[in-house]
Design an enzyme around this catalytic site. Structure first.
Site, PDB file in Angstrom:
ATOM      1  N   LYS A  36       0.802  -1.235   0.000  1.00 28.60           N
ATOM      2  CA  LYS A  36       0.000   0.000   0.000  1.00 28.60           C
ATOM      3  C   LYS A  36       0.826   1.272   0.000  1.00 28.60           C
ATOM      4  O   LYS A  36       0.383   2.291  -0.495  1.00 28.60           O
ATOM      5  CB  LYS A  36      -0.967  -0.014   1.184  1.00 28.60           C
ATOM      6  CG  LYS A  36      -0.286   0.127   2.529  1.00 28.60           C
ATOM      7  CD  LYS A  36      -1.285  -0.110   3.658  1.00 28.60           C
ATOM      8  CE  LYS A  36      -0.685   0.246   4.991  1.00 28.60           C
ATOM      9  NZ  LYS A  36      -1.194  -0.592   6.082  1.00 28.60           N
ATOM     10  N   ARG A 134      -6.548   0.083  17.671  1.00 34.33           N
ATOM     11  CA  ARG A 134      -7.120   0.187  16.351  1.00 34.33           C
ATOM     12  C   ARG A 134      -7.961  -1.079  16.212  1.00 34.33           C
ATOM     13  O   ARG A 134      -8.798  -1.331  17.074  1.00 34.33           O
ATOM     14  CB  ARG A 134      -6.052   0.342  15.268  1.00 34.33           C
ATOM     15  CG  ARG A 134      -6.614   0.993  13.996  1.00 34.33           C
ATOM     16  CD  ARG A 134      -5.582   1.221  12.903  1.00 34.33           C
ATOM     17  NE  ARG A 134      -5.216  -0.017  12.210  1.00 34.33           N
ATOM     18  CZ  ARG A 134      -4.370  -0.072  11.188  1.00 34.33           C
ATOM     19  NH1 ARG A 134      -3.794   1.034  10.735  1.00 34.33           N
ATOM     20  NH2 ARG A 134      -4.077  -1.220  10.603  1.00 34.33           N
TER      21      ARG A 134
HETATM   22  C1  LIG Z   1      -0.170  -1.061   6.704  1.00 38.80           C
HETATM   23  C2  LIG Z   1      -0.190  -2.301   7.474  1.00 38.80           C
HETATM   24  C3  LIG Z   1       0.994  -3.059   7.612  1.00 38.80           C
HETATM   25  C4  LIG Z   1       2.331  -2.599   7.081  1.00 38.80           C
HETATM   26  O1  LIG Z   1       2.803  -1.512   7.826  1.00 38.80           O
HETATM   27  P1  LIG Z   1       4.297  -0.952   7.656  1.00 38.80           P
HETATM   28  O2  LIG Z   1       4.482  -0.071   8.817  1.00 38.80           O
HETATM   29  O3  LIG Z   1       4.340  -0.234   6.355  1.00 38.80           O
HETATM   30  O4  LIG Z   1       5.211  -2.119   7.673  1.00 38.80           O
HETATM   31  C5  LIG Z   1       0.904  -4.258   8.304  1.00 38.80           C
HETATM   32  N1  LIG Z   1      -0.267  -4.674   8.843  1.00 38.80           N
HETATM   33  C6  LIG Z   1      -1.405  -3.971   8.729  1.00 38.80           C
HETATM   34  C7  LIG Z   1      -2.655  -4.499   9.351  1.00 38.80           C
HETATM   35  C8  LIG Z   1      -1.411  -2.763   8.039  1.00 38.80           C
HETATM   36  O5  LIG Z   1      -2.549  -2.062   7.935  1.00 38.80           O
END
Ligand SMILES: *Cc1c(COP(=O)(O)O)cnc(C)c1O
Length: 361
Positions: A36, A134
Site C-alpha cells: 500500500k 485500532r
Molecule cells: C499497513 C499495514 C501493515 C504494514 O505496515 P508498515 O508499517 O508499512 O510495515 C501491516 N499490517 C497492517 C494491518 C497494516 O494495515
C-alpha cells in the site's frame, strides 16, 4: 514530466533481501510484503512477486489486490487483505484475497456465505488488539475471542488460518517481548481449547522487526508484515535504519517555477492558510524563495527531506511548495529540479497522486 517519483528497482530488491535476511533467516518468520505504501505500483509488485523470499503479498485496499492477485498467485504467493473487509466488498474479498484479516462475526458470516457461493474455502486471520486500540478483539475479552473462534470453526467455507496483532498505528504502542507474548499465549490457548493448529501468528508490521535484531521476538511469532521496512529501510518503532537497506530507493522530484527574493514574513492582516490553519512564520529576513510545482495534494511536506541539505521547506498549499534556497551552494534557476528523500506520508501521497509520474531506474 514532473513532479515525479523515481523508483530504483535495484535498490528496492536490495532492501527486500535485507529485510528477508532479518525476518526469515534470523527471525525464522514467513515474509509478508505490504504494497500500500506505493499504491501497489505495478513494477514494484512485479519485483515482489518474482522474489522467492516473499511468501505473502498484502494490501489494505481490495482495489489494489484486484490489480495483482492473478500475478501473485501464479508466482505462488498468497494474497492478503489487511484492512477489515467492508460489507460492500465481500465478493471481491473472496475473489482476490486468499486470506483476510477480521474481527467481526457479522463480517465473517458474510465471507462464509460468499465463499460458499463462489465454491472456495477462504482463509481468515483473527485480529487481536493488544492495546494499540485500532482493530482487533480486545485481548482481555476472553469470551469474545473464544466465541469468535468457535463460530469460525463452525463455518464450512472459512479456514481459521491464524491470529495477528497490529501495533504502532493508532496508539503508537511499541511491540515488545511482553505484549507480543500475550499474542503467543492466545495462540496456545486457542490451539489447546479447540485442538487445532494455527498456521500463522503474525507479530506486526515494520515496528516489530527490531525485536528480531535484538533477539527478543517471542518464538511462537512466525510472520511479519513489512511495508515501510522494505520500501524505506526503516524500523518504525525507534526510527533506526535496518542493516542491508537504503532509504533512497524512492525519490520525489519537482521543478522550480518561480525564484525570487522576498521577505520571509507575509505582509498584512493574518487570517488562515489554504487548509484553515493559522501558520507561524519565522523571520529569516530577506530570502531567496523557490516555488516548486508540487503541493499538499501530491505529498506530505512534513515527511520529505531535500537531498540538498541547505534547502529548507517553508510550507505548501495544494499545488505550490515554497523553499528557502538562500543558503544553498547550488545556483538554482527556473526549470531546475529539486529532489527529496521521502518518509512514509510523502511516499504514500506521492504514489497515490495522479499528478505524480512514476519513473523507474
Ligand atoms: C499497513 C499495514 C501493515 C504494514 O505496515 P508498515 O508499517 O508499512 O510495515 C501491516 N499490517 C497492517 C494491518 C497494516 O494495515
Amino acid at each position: 514530466m514532473y513532479p515525479r517519483l523515481t523508483i530504483d528497482l535495484k535498490k528496492l530488491k536490495n532492501n527486500l533481501e535485507g529485510v528477508a535476511r532479518i525476518t526469515k533467516e534470523q527471525g525464522r518468520c514467513s515474509l509478508m510484503i505490504v504494497t500500500k505504501g506505493v499504491c501497489a505500483d505495478r513494477e514494484v509488485v512485479k519485483l515482489i512477486c518474482r522474489h522467492p523470499a516473499v511468501d505473502f503479498v498484502a494490501d489494505s485496499r481490495i482495489q489494489n489486490l484486484e490489480t495483482y492477485a492473478e500475478r501473485a498467485r501464479k508466482a505462488g504467493k498468497q494474497t492478503v487483505l489487511l484492512r477489515l473487509p467492508m460489507a460492500c466488498e465481500i465478493d471481491k474479498v473472496i475473489r482476490f484475497a486468499d486470506i483476510s484479516f477480521n474481527s467481526e462475526l457479522e463480517t465473517l458470516k458474510l465471507l462464509n456465505e460468499e465463499a460458499a457461493s463462489q465454491r472456495v474455502k477462504h482463509k481468515v486471520v483473527l485480529m487481536i488488539d493488544l492495546g494499540d486500540l485500532r482493530e482487533g478483539i480486545f485481548f482481555k475479552a476472553e469470551e469474545a475471542i473464544y466465541n469468535t473462534v468457535s463460530q469460525v470453526l463452525s463455518m464450512d467455507h472459512l479456514q481459521l488460518y491464524g491470529i495477528a496483532v497490529n501495533l504502532t498505528c493508532y496508539g503508537a504502542i511499541i511491540p515488545k517481548h511482553d505484549n507480543l507474548s500475550r499474542l503467543c499465549q492466545w495462540a496456545e490457548n486457542i490451539e489447546k481449547t479447540f485442538s487445532i493448529e494455527l498456521q500463522m501468528v503474525s507479530g506486526g508490521n515494520s515496528s516489530s522487526i527490531y525485536l528480531i535484531e535484538k533477539g527478543e521476538l517471542p518464538g511462537r511469532i512466525n510472520n511479519l508484515r513489512l511495508g515501510e521496512a522494505f520500501l524505506l529501510g526503516n524500523d518504525t518503532a525507534y526510527g533506526t535504519k535496518l542493516s542491508g537497506t537504503t532509504d533512497d530507493a524512492l525519490l520525489l522530484e519537482a521543478q522550480i517555477i518561480e525564484l525570487k527574493e522576498k521577505p520571509s514574513i507575509p505582509i498584512g492582516e493574518s487570517g488562515v492558510d489554504a487548509f484553515g490553519k493559522k501558520p507561524v512564520y519565522e523571520d529569516r529576513g530577506k530570502i531567496k524563495r523557490a516555488i516548486i510545482a508540487i503541493g499538499q495534494q501530491d505529498t506530505d511536506i512534513t515527511s520529505m527531506n531535500p537531498l540538498d541539505s541547505k534547502v529548507d521547506i517553508l510550507g505548501a498549499s495544494s499545488d505550490h511548495m515554497i523553499l528557502d534556497v538562500t543558503k544553498s551552494d547550488e545556483s538554482y534557476s527556473i526549470g531546475d529540479v529539486v529532489k527529496f528523500k521521502v518518509g512514509y506520508g510523502a511516499m504514500l501521497k506521492g504514489a497515490t497522486s495522479n499528478y505524480v509520474e512514476k519513473v523507474y531506474k
